[in-house]
Design a protein around this motif. Structure first.
Motif, PDB file in Angstrom:
ATOM      1  N   ALA A  79      23.202  49.857  52.811  1.00 33.64           N
ATOM      2  CA  ALA A  79      23.042  48.826  51.785  1.00 33.64           C
ATOM      3  C   ALA A  79      21.783  47.995  52.020  1.00 33.64           C
ATOM      4  N   ILE A  80      21.500  47.676  53.273  1.00 31.33           N
ATOM      5  CA  ILE A  80      20.342  46.842  53.595  1.00 31.33           C
ATOM      6  C   ILE A  80      19.036  47.607  53.385  1.00 31.33           C
ATOM      7  N   THR A  81      18.971  48.829  53.856  1.00 24.70           N
ATOM      8  CA  THR A  81      17.715  49.586  53.837  1.00 24.70           C
ATOM      9  C   THR A  81      17.521  50.408  52.567  1.00 24.70           C
ATOM     10  N   GLY A  82      18.604  50.714  51.879  1.00 26.51           N
ATOM     11  CA  GLY A  82      18.502  51.593  50.717  1.00 26.51           C
ATOM     12  C   GLY A  82      18.535  53.058  51.069  1.00 26.51           C
ATOM     13  N   ALA A  83      18.726  53.392  52.347  1.00 26.21           N
ATOM     14  CA  ALA A  83      18.812  54.790  52.764  1.00 26.21           C
ATOM     15  C   ALA A  83      20.126  55.402  52.289  1.00 26.21           C
ATOM     16  N   LYS A  84      20.117  56.707  52.074  1.00 26.42           N
ATOM     17  CA  LYS A  84      21.317  57.391  51.598  1.00 26.42           C
ATOM     18  C   LYS A  84      22.272  57.756  52.730  1.00 26.42           C
ATOM     19  N   SER A  85      21.746  57.815  53.950  1.00 20.97           N
ATOM     20  CA  SER A  85      22.574  58.183  55.100  1.00 20.97           C
ATOM     21  C   SER A  85      22.188  57.328  56.291  1.00 20.97           C
ATOM     22  N   ALA A  86      23.186  56.906  57.069  1.00 19.37           N
ATOM     23  CA  ALA A  86      22.942  56.152  58.294  1.00 19.37           C
ATOM     24  C   ALA A  86      23.926  56.623  59.353  1.00 19.37           C
ATOM     25  N   VAL A  87      23.423  56.835  60.566  1.00 22.47           N
ATOM     26  CA  VAL A  87      24.253  57.309  61.672  1.00 22.47           C
ATOM     27  C   VAL A  87      24.095  56.356  62.842  1.00 22.47           C
ATOM     28  N   ALA A  88      25.192  55.770  63.284  1.00 21.03           N
ATOM     29  CA  ALA A  88      25.173  54.845  64.417  1.00 21.03           C
ATOM     30  C   ALA A  88      24.968  55.601  65.717  1.00 21.03           C
ATOM     31  N   THR A  89      24.215  55.003  66.647  1.00 20.44           N
ATOM     32  CA  THR A  89      23.987  55.598  67.962  1.00 20.44           C
ATOM     33  C   THR A  89      24.117  54.535  69.053  1.00 20.44           C
ATOM     34  N   THR A  90      24.085  54.996  70.285  1.00 20.91           N
ATOM     35  CA  THR A  90      24.260  54.088  71.421  1.00 20.91           C
ATOM     36  C   THR A  90      23.096  53.121  71.574  1.00 20.91           C
ATOM     37  N   ASN A  91      21.898  53.540  71.240  1.00 16.36           N
ATOM     38  CA  ASN A  91      20.725  52.683  71.327  1.00 16.36           C
ATOM     39  C   ASN A  91      19.582  53.294  70.516  1.00 16.36           C
ATOM     40  N   GLY A  92      18.468  52.577  70.432  1.00 15.67           N
ATOM     41  CA  GLY A  92      17.353  53.044  69.635  1.00 15.67           C
ATOM     42  C   GLY A  92      16.673  54.264  70.221  1.00 15.67           C
ATOM     43  N   THR A  93      16.631  54.365  71.537  1.00 16.42           N
ATOM     44  CA  THR A  93      16.018  55.532  72.181  1.00 16.42           C
ATOM     45  C   THR A  93      16.808  56.790  71.857  1.00 16.42           C
ATOM     46  N   ALA A  94      18.134  56.690  71.925  1.00 14.07           N
ATOM     47  CA  ALA A  94      18.980  57.825  71.568  1.00 14.07           C
ATOM     48  C   ALA A  94      18.780  58.202  70.104  1.00 14.07           C
ATOM     49  N   ALA A  95      18.614  57.195  69.251  1.00 13.04           N
ATOM     50  CA  ALA A  95      18.392  57.457  67.828  1.00 13.04           C
ATOM     51  C   ALA A  95      17.109  58.252  67.617  1.00 13.04           C
ATOM     52  N   LEU A  96      16.041  57.868  68.301  1.00 13.84           N
ATOM     53  CA  LEU A  96      14.773  58.582  68.155  1.00 13.84           C
ATOM     54  C   LEU A  96      14.863  59.985  68.742  1.00 13.84           C
ATOM     55  N   HIS A  97      15.511  60.112  69.887  1.00 15.37           N
ATOM     56  CA  HIS A  97      15.666  61.431  70.499  1.00 15.37           C
ATOM     57  C   HIS A  97      16.436  62.378  69.574  1.00 15.37           C
ATOM     58  N   ILE A  98      17.561  61.924  69.028  1.00 13.82           N
ATOM     59  CA  ILE A  98      18.368  62.807  68.194  1.00 13.82           C
ATOM     60  C   ILE A  98      17.660  63.119  66.885  1.00 13.82           C
ATOM     61  N   ALA A  99      16.866  62.174  66.371  1.00 15.64           N
ATOM     62  CA  ALA A  99      16.101  62.424  65.146  1.00 15.64           C
ATOM     63  C   ALA A  99      15.103  63.551  65.366  1.00 15.64           C
ATOM     64  N   LEU A 100      14.391  63.504  66.472  1.00 20.75           N
ATOM     65  CA  LEU A 100      13.416  64.558  66.782  1.00 20.75           C
ATOM     66  C   LEU A 100      14.122  65.881  67.070  1.00 20.75           C
ATOM     67  N   HIS A 101      15.221  65.826  67.807  1.00 27.21           N
ATOM     68  CA  HIS A 101      15.985  67.041  68.111  1.00 27.21           C
ATOM     69  C   HIS A 101      16.494  67.702  66.829  1.00 27.21           C
ATOM     70  N   ALA A 102      16.943  66.888  65.879  1.00 27.01           N
ATOM     71  CA  ALA A 102      17.462  67.430  64.615  1.00 27.01           C
ATOM     72  C   ALA A 102      16.374  68.100  63.797  1.00 27.01           C
ATOM     73  N   LEU A 103      15.122  67.744  64.048  1.00 25.67           N
ATOM     74  CA  LEU A 103      13.992  68.389  63.365  1.00 25.67           C
ATOM     75  C   LEU A 103      13.461  69.575  64.160  1.00 25.67           C
ATOM     76  N   ASP A 104      14.208  69.969  65.183  1.00 25.46           N
ATOM     77  CA  ASP A 104      13.864  71.125  66.023  1.00 25.46           C
ATOM     78  C   ASP A 104      12.580  70.927  66.817  1.00 25.46           C
TER      79      ASP A 104
END
Length: 379
Positions: free
Chosen positions: A59-84
């Motif tokens: 709602a705040i960002t206008g993004a269609k999908s949001a996934v909670a993570t343990t911290n911001g570093t984990a969020a960046l790691h999983i984002a890059l991993h998901a892009l192979d």
């Protein structure tokens, strides 16, 4: 320097005690939601507050999908991993950033390569990025190849430094020309906008942090946002150990990560997000007061660029030289007012010092002159 210390103390109404750089503020439903979470017994990675947090971020960002993570570093790691992104790939980023940005890249096995930053935004320079592509890369069968190493340039991670939006539209446009995915490091920029679009939503993926020193906090916490619904589902699956849904069996069909945000942390951040508009207003008031004061002292106070809205996470000064910076840091900290320099450039760290193809004069200039001053929300 006495005037500076006195002015900062006056803003925080604190004549003697230590003034931190950025302390969390709890003035809403934090205790209520934490008690609800404890009473429910769902304090781990499943619970209503995790779901609510993800809905609130959308709602705040206008993004269609949001996934909670343990911290911001984990969020960046999983984002890059998901892009192979993986070993023998290259990820472009900026040398003026917190080390977690580069560490997350390295966790994938990829090599971070650095381009310069803008003097105005302190974020990635679109012109330096374009120079890097034109001088060091070529397109082969739709893939961006680094000519010297033969490796694929898989992603680009610009960072919105201290909550000031970088030139993200042009960065995304350039990366699209070279078929390179953009993952925005928006860790510091919740509440920052380019026009009417929130930071973190321009690239393929964006990540936020809710560490204890951010505008709103979960104690830790992070999240990944995207407009790609299927990619969001994939990231949610990967962050929950890639466990297949089943009433009782533990079945995992691929490498997954235990990057789930606990419900108890989500309870805290849900209460904090309710206060975000108030916090942003208070931070802008403080930044405006700082701007007026430091202009009279002939010290540059960093301000948002035209067409953008900064959250002023950390208020930032640009001093004349290294000598003035050192004197400022010594005088303020000696008098109980916490100030700090910007991070050491990533290119000066032993694990990243060989990751440079283009000059970075702006990053070097800023690193020798930038200091952050107390920026907590004043209630």
């Amino acid at each position: 320097m006495e005037k500076v210390v006195d002015f900062i103390r006056k803003q925080f109404k604190e004549p003697e005690q230590f003034i931190p750089l950025h302390a969390p503020v709890f003035v809403g439903n934090e205790k209520k939601y934490l008690n609800e979470c404890i009473d429910s017994t769902f304090v781990s990675s499943v619970g209503k507050f995790v779901d609510r947090f993800e809905a609130d971020i959308k709602a705040i960002t206008g993004a269609k999908s949001a996934v909670a993570t343990t911290n911001g570093t984990a969020a960046l790691h999983i984002a890059l991993h998901a892009l192979d992104v993986s070993t023998h790939d290259i990820v472009i980023t900026q040398p003026l950033t917190f080390v977690a940005t580069c560490n997350a890249i390295k966790y994938t096995g990829a090599t971070p390569l650095f381009v310069d930053v803008d003097l105005e935004t302190m974020g990635m320079s679109s012109s330096s990025l374009r120079t890097f592509f034109e001088e060091h890369c070529e397109l082969r069968t739709g893939r961006c190849i680094h000519k010297r190493t033969g490796e694929i340039v898989k992603a680009c991670v610009p960072m919105h430094t201290f909550g000031f939006p970088c030139d993200i539209k042009l960065i995304v446009e350039i990366c699209e020309e070279w078929n390179v995915a953009v993952v925005e490091d928006a860790a510091e920029s919740l509440g920052s906008w380019v026009g009417k679009q929130h930071t973190g939503t321009f690239g393929k993926l964006g990540v936020f942090s809710f560490n204890g020193n951010k505008i709103v906090t979960a104690g830790g916490g992070g999240c990944v946002v995207t407009d790609d619904i299927e990619l969001g589902k994939k990231i949610k699956h990967l962050t929950t150990t890639a466990k297949q849904p089943h009433p009782w069996a533990y079945r995992h069909e691929e490498l997954g990560f235990n990057y789930r945000m606990p419900n108890i942390n989500a309870a805290l951040i849900c209460a904090q997000l309710e206060c975000l508009p108030q916090f942003l207003e208070k931070k802008r008031t403080l930044a405006t007061a700082y701007k007026m004061f430091f202009e009279k002292q002939e010290i540059i106070f960093k301000w948002e660029q035209e067409g953008t809205t900064a959250n002023f996470w950390l208020n930032t000064l640009l001093l004349k030289d290294e000598h003035q910076k050192t004197a400022f840091l010594e005088a303020t900290n000696k008098n109980g007012v916490m100030t700090r320099p910007i991070w050491d450039l990533m290119t000066t760290l032993p694990m990243y010092q060989d990751s440079l193809d283009v000059p970075i004069p702006n990053a070097e200039y800023l690193a020798s002159r930038i200091v952050n001053i107390p920026s907590s929300v004043i209630i």
